[in-house]
Write a protein that holds these residues in place. Structure first.
Motif, PDB file in Angstrom:
ATOM      1  N   SER A 270       4.999   2.945  -5.798  1.00  0.00           N
ATOM      2  CA  SER A 270       4.533   1.775  -5.053  1.00  0.00           C
ATOM      3  C   SER A 270       3.218   2.107  -4.345  1.00  0.00           C
ATOM      4  CB  SER A 270       5.565   1.337  -4.015  1.00  0.00           C
ATOM      5  OG  SER A 270       4.968   0.401  -3.129  1.00  0.00           O
ATOM      6  N   LYS A 271       2.145   1.501  -4.827  1.00  0.00           N
ATOM      7  CA  LYS A 271       0.836   1.787  -4.227  1.00  0.00           C
ATOM      8  C   LYS A 271       0.785   1.261  -2.798  1.00  0.00           C
ATOM      9  CE  LYS A 271      -2.011   2.120  -8.418  1.00  0.00           C
ATOM     10  NZ  LYS A 271      -2.434   3.508  -8.568  1.00  0.00           N
ATOM     11  N   ALA A 272       1.487   0.156  -2.546  1.00  0.00           N
ATOM     12  CA  ALA A 272       1.478  -0.401  -1.189  1.00  0.00           C
ATOM     13  C   ALA A 272       2.148   0.588  -0.222  1.00  0.00           C
ATOM     14  CB  ALA A 272       2.188  -1.754  -1.177  1.00  0.00           C
ATOM     15  N   TRP A 273       3.259   1.188  -0.647  1.00  0.00           N
ATOM     16  CA  TRP A 273       3.949   2.163   0.209  1.00  0.00           C
ATOM     17  C   TRP A 273       3.084   3.415   0.399  1.00  0.00           C
ATOM     18  CZ3 TRP A 273       6.512   7.067  -0.342  1.00  0.00           C
ATOM     19  CH2 TRP A 273       7.317   7.414   0.755  1.00  0.00           C
ATOM     20  N   MET A 274       2.463   3.864  -0.700  1.00  0.00           N
ATOM     21  CA  MET A 274       1.576   5.029  -0.618  1.00  0.00           C
ATOM     22  C   MET A 274       0.490   4.786   0.426  1.00  0.00           C
ATOM     23  SD  MET A 274      -1.704   6.066  -1.566  1.00  0.00           S
ATOM     24  CE  MET A 274      -2.350   5.426  -3.106  1.00  0.00           C
ATOM     25  N   LYS A 275      -0.104   3.582   0.396  1.00  0.00           N
ATOM     26  CA  LYS A 275      -1.175   3.267   1.340  1.00  0.00           C
ATOM     27  C   LYS A 275      -0.646   3.305   2.773  1.00  0.00           C
ATOM     28  CE  LYS A 275      -5.131   2.120  -0.618  1.00  0.00           C
ATOM     29  NZ  LYS A 275      -6.351   2.895  -0.293  1.00  0.00           N
ATOM     30  N   GLU A 276       0.564   2.830   2.958  1.00  0.00           N
ATOM     31  CA  GLU A 276       1.155   2.819   4.298  1.00  0.00           C
ATOM     32  C   GLU A 276       1.376   4.260   4.782  1.00  0.00           C
ATOM     33  OE1 GLU A 276       4.081   3.272   7.028  1.00  0.00           O
ATOM     34  OE2 GLU A 276       5.163   2.723   5.197  1.00  0.00           O
ATOM     35  N   VAL A 277       1.889   5.110   3.903  1.00  0.00           N
ATOM     36  CA  VAL A 277       2.164   6.509   4.272  1.00  0.00           C
ATOM     37  C   VAL A 277       0.861   7.249   4.607  1.00  0.00           C
ATOM     38  CG1 VAL A 277       2.998   8.756   3.432  1.00  0.00           C
ATOM     39  CG2 VAL A 277       4.304   6.677   2.947  1.00  0.00           C
ATOM     40  N   VAL A 278      -0.147   7.110   3.739  1.00  0.00           N
ATOM     41  CA  VAL A 278      -1.366   7.877   3.986  1.00  0.00           C
ATOM     42  C   VAL A 278      -2.124   7.338   5.208  1.00  0.00           C
ATOM     43  CG1 VAL A 278      -1.561   8.613   1.575  1.00  0.00           C
ATOM     44  CG2 VAL A 278      -2.945   6.692   2.371  1.00  0.00           C
ATOM     45  N   SER A 279      -2.009   6.047   5.468  1.00  0.00           N
ATOM     46  CA  SER A 279      -2.625   5.525   6.692  1.00  0.00           C
ATOM     47  C   SER A 279      -1.956   6.148   7.909  1.00  0.00           C
ATOM     48  CB  SER A 279      -2.509   4.004   6.756  1.00  0.00           C
ATOM     49  OG  SER A 279      -3.126   3.432   5.629  1.00  0.00           O
ATOM     50  N   ALA A 280      -0.611   6.230   7.876  1.00  0.00           N
ATOM     51  CA  ALA A 280       0.127   6.855   8.982  1.00  0.00           C
ATOM     52  C   ALA A 280      -0.246   8.335   9.113  1.00  0.00           C
ATOM     53  CB  ALA A 280       1.630   6.708   8.753  1.00  0.00           C
ATOM     54  N   ALA A 281      -0.569   8.970   7.987  1.00  0.00           N
ATOM     55  CA  ALA A 281      -0.905  10.400   7.993  1.00  0.00           C
ATOM     56  C   ALA A 281      -2.365  10.642   8.385  1.00  0.00           C
ATOM     57  CB  ALA A 281      -0.623  11.014   6.625  1.00  0.00           C
ATOM     58  N   GLY A 282      -3.152   9.578   8.506  1.00  0.00           N
ATOM     59  CA  GLY A 282      -4.559   9.734   8.871  1.00  0.00           C
ATOM     60  C   GLY A 282      -5.452  10.228   7.743  1.00  0.00           C
ATOM     61  N   VAL A 283      -5.031   9.985   6.503  1.00  0.00           N
ATOM     62  CA  VAL A 283      -5.812  10.433   5.341  1.00  0.00           C
ATOM     63  C   VAL A 283      -6.920   9.416   5.057  1.00  0.00           C
ATOM     64  CG1 VAL A 283      -5.662  10.767   2.837  1.00  0.00           C
ATOM     65  CG2 VAL A 283      -3.886  11.707   4.333  1.00  0.00           C
ATOM     66  N   PRO A 284      -8.165   9.879   4.875  1.00  0.00           N
ATOM     67  CA  PRO A 284      -9.256   8.933   4.572  1.00  0.00           C
ATOM     68  C   PRO A 284      -9.064   8.284   3.209  1.00  0.00           C
ATOM     69  CG  PRO A 284     -10.104  11.157   5.113  1.00  0.00           C
ATOM     70  CD  PRO A 284      -8.634  11.281   4.943  1.00  0.00           C
ATOM     71  N   THR A 285      -8.959   6.975   3.190  1.00  0.00           N
ATOM     72  CA  THR A 285      -8.724   6.254   1.930  1.00  0.00           C
ATOM     73  C   THR A 285      -9.418   4.898   1.980  1.00  0.00           C
ATOM     74  OG1 THR A 285      -6.986   5.570   0.388  1.00  0.00           O
ATOM     75  CG2 THR A 285      -6.546   5.195   2.723  1.00  0.00           C
ATOM     76  N   ALA A 286      -9.542   4.236   0.830  1.00  0.00           N
ATOM     77  CA  ALA A 286     -10.194   2.927   0.774  1.00  0.00           C
ATOM     78  C   ALA A 286      -9.385   1.917   1.594  1.00  0.00           C
ATOM     79  CB  ALA A 286     -10.275   2.460  -0.681  1.00  0.00           C
ATOM     80  N   ALA A 287     -10.084   1.046   2.323  1.00  0.00           N
ATOM     81  CA  ALA A 287      -9.402  -0.041   3.042  1.00  0.00           C
ATOM     82  C   ALA A 287      -8.703  -0.938   2.017  1.00  0.00           C
ATOM     83  CB  ALA A 287     -10.421  -0.852   3.837  1.00  0.00           C
TER      84      ALA A 287
END
Ligand code: AMP
Ligand code: GLY
Length: 404
Positions: A86-103
């Motif tokens: 799930s890309k949506a879940w991945m985005k949620e996890v990495v945002s919580a982890a503070g990983v720099p990613t595309a908005a």
């Protein structure tokens, strides 16, 4: 050790080949071009270590079932595999982890999705939330095409249920890098980085594929780039997973883009990359089986060691890939290619044909690899191997690693 590799593609052929330097290997289901292939259900196979290749069985909980039966497994459980499922879940996890990613934003309805697209600048990026074999990503300069993509994804017409939630991202620009980290639940070590060529056409044109070629080492990953990727992308994600009670033992594959503002995460995959594995693992000097067994047991003791030699792989695909590959064509010249100095060939989408011949049986059919002292030399060797092989409609990019 007796090691069971689960899967049937070129990645699994490379895994089996490199593991077999030190161990006894069986591959399930494998394919007629991979030595040691057996048709048995993985849960019926007796082995000291299981290495699961593709994402689908991981998302489906194969590693959990094997572990429940007391097996040592390299590959995350269904909980961790959701990072790719799930890309949506991945985005949620990495945002919580503070990983720099595309908005990004995720959507299940056309209207708000299209309204969000209109607020972005090109390139427009539309992704299926669920698994789509590397093909569910639309990157386009055209707002109309992006709008049409959103409608096709959400209706289920393009990718079935995988597309019923879409992720729309800020479009990033820059060279890409694949860093495969081997994780033991707590810490991670990096394998040598690789660069992958995702588009079907030369000059990076046409639709996205699973990958049309790759090379390693990669110049943009020189110096402390890999350590930085471990420290800012991989470790914070592992820590975040742990906080959520997820014991992640397997490959965490960071797909990165080096933008003008620094590296950004494009995706996490929960498995070895294909075809990155085919250029990374052959460069390994240390024992792969030992490393994966240590990670599976929750304690990596020693980081892997790589040779300085370069490796390039060129994917030979079937006519019609990625949308509708033609199958059943007899593959000629495999032995001739393999007899060339520095060439090895891994079998991906192959089947058994008449009189012991191999025939095309999938989109990406073969990975022709060349080894050499540097990328330019390895590339030349790989394309010598490519020239030896033919079948009607064979599709190949001539520019793999050309600009490296
Ligand atoms: P993915 O399956 O998420 O790795 O996407 C496949 C390919 O699409 C990547 O390798 C990139 O070339 C491209 N891509 C994905 N996300 C973006 C993005 N946010 N901006 C630009 N290109 C992207
Ligand atoms: N080569 C890209 C992937 O394995 O997802």
């Amino acid at each position: 050790m007796r090691i069971c590799v689960v899967g049937s593609g070129g990645r699994e052929h490379a895994l089996a080949d490199v593991l077999a330097r030190h161990h006894q290997v069986v591959v399930t289901p494998g394919n007629p071009g991979i030595p040691g292939s057996v048709p048995d259900d993985p849960e019926a196979i007796d082995a000291d270590l299981f290495v699961v290749g593709p994402e689908a069985p991981l998302v489906d909980g194969l590693a959990d079932r094997l572990r429940a039966a007391g097996r040592l497994v390299f590959g995350p459980g269904a909980d961790g595999a959701r990072l790719e499922g799930s890309k949506a879940w991945m985005k949620e996890v990495v945002s919580a982890a503070g990983v720099p990613t595309a908005a990004y934003e995720s959507f299940t309805e056309v209207e708000p999705a299209v309204a969000f697209l209109a607020t972005l600048r090109p390139p427009y990026v539309v992704k299926t939330d669920g698994l789509a074999a590397g093909k569910g990503v639309l990157v386009t300069e055209s707002l109309d095409e992006a709008r049409a993509g959103v409608a096709d994804y959400l209706s289920g017409a393009a990718f079935g249920d995988a597309g019923r939630t879409v992720v729309i991202e800020e479009g990033l620009v820059g060279p890409e890098l694949s860093v495969l980290a081997v994780c033991d639940g707590t810490r991670a070590v990096a394998l040598a980085p690789a660069q992958d060529f995702k588009r079907i056409g030369e000059g990076d044109t046409g639709p996205n594929t699973g990958g049309m070629g790759a090379y390693s080492p990669v110049a943009i990953a020189a110096g402390d780039v890999v350590d930085d990727v471990l420290a800012r992308f991989v470790q914070p994600t592992l820590d975040e997973l742990r906080r959520r009670g997820i014991d992640y033992r397997g490959v965490l594959y960071a797909g990165l883009m080096f933008t003008a503002d620094g590296p950004r995460l494009i995706e996490f995959n929960v498995r070895f990359g294909d075809p990155e594995t085919q250029v990374v693992l052959p460069r390994l000097r240390s024992d792969l089986g030992e490393l994966l067994a240590q990670a599976a047991a929750g304690r990596i003791e020693q980081p892997p060691e790589f040779s300085d030699a370069a490796q390039v792989t060129v994917v030979l695909a079937a006519e019609g890939y990625p949308s509708s590959p033609r199958t059943g064509d007899v593959i000629a010249g495999l032995d001739d290619a393999r007899s060339l100095d520095g060439v090895s060939v891994y079998c991906a989408g192959v089947g058994a044909g008449p009189d012991g011949a191999l025939v095309t049986a999938g989109g990406r059919v073969l990975n022709v690899c060349g080894r050499g002292p540097d990328v330019a030399a390895a590339r030349e060797v790989a394309y010598r191997g490519v020239e030896a092989i033919s079948w009607p409609g064979l599709v190949v990019r001539r520019d793999i690693a050309a600009s490296a």
